[in-house]
Design a protein around this motif. Structure first.
Motif: not given
Length: 211
Positions: A29-52
């Motif tokens: 979902e994040v890469f679909r909207e923002r492309g690969l410029a999105a970070t792993l932290d962005d993905v974690a937040r979108h998933a509702g999970l901690g970065v760790g």
């Protein structure tokens, strides 16, 4: 059921498996909207999970991108198997190509994964290993039945996907690619079907970002 263990890696617990799947869905979902410029932290937040939690599953974004890519190839392979089983080789070939183009047109991140630098060559090689054995016999059957031009080659198909994905990138029109795929498919047929109207075009407004 927990994910099978890899070499030297125990199976994931049920909760860990669910978290990994949440990260994969969020990444798409994040890469679909923002492309690969999105970070792993962005993905974690979108998933509702901690970065760790994200970093326990994926050491870096590249590992996550690899996992998303393999997931996408699973979908493409399933489509190719369905096409290979179609008794009508032209219908199988055209419908499979349309499904792959639709997948890429709707997903900016997947287009960047396929066309980007870095691991692009390895990823293309993986596609060839998994998809080519299914598509080659389909092309051969279509030629034998006289519905596909004799000079069409297997490598023409990814080039068509590349051209069609450029329509979305350059115009920002989410469905315009269907018109040009139809034109390209008619060019591959021994007897083009000019009776069915083309999907609609659009009023020229210029190309590229900000046009």
């Amino acid at each position: 059921m927990a994910e099978p263990a890899g070499p030297g890696r125990p199976p994931l617990r049920r909760d860990a498996e669910l978290n990994r799947r949440r990260l994969m869905v969020a990444a798409r979902e994040v890469f679909r909207e923002r492309g690969l410029a999105a970070t792993l932290d962005d993905v974690a937040r979108h998933a509702g999970l901690g970065v760790g939690t994200a970093y326990r599953h994926f050491a870096n974004k590249e590992e996550l991108v690899d996992a998303v890519f393999v997931d996408m190839i699973d979908q493409v392979e399933a489509s190719a198997r369905e096409a290979a089983a179609d008794p009508d080789p032209w219908h199988g070939l055209a419908s499979s190509l349309e499904k792959v183009c639709e997948l890429q047109a709707q997903d900016r991140g997947l287009r960047e994964v396929m066309l980007g630098t870095g691991k692009a060559a390895q990823r293309h090689a993986l596609v060839a290993r998994r998809i080519k054995p299914l598509v080659d016999p389909l092309i051969a059957r279509a030629k034998e039945q006289g519905v596909l031009r004799r000079d069409v080659e297997q490598l023409d198909l990814p080039m068509i996907q590349l051209m069609v994905s450029a329509v979305t990138d350059q115009t920002g029109e989410p469905d315009l690619w269907r018109r040009y795929l139809r034109l390209l498919l008619d060019g591959m047929r021994t007897q083009p079907d000019g009776t069915e109207p083309l999907p609609p075009g659009f009023e020229f407004r210029g190309f590229g970002p900000g046009a």
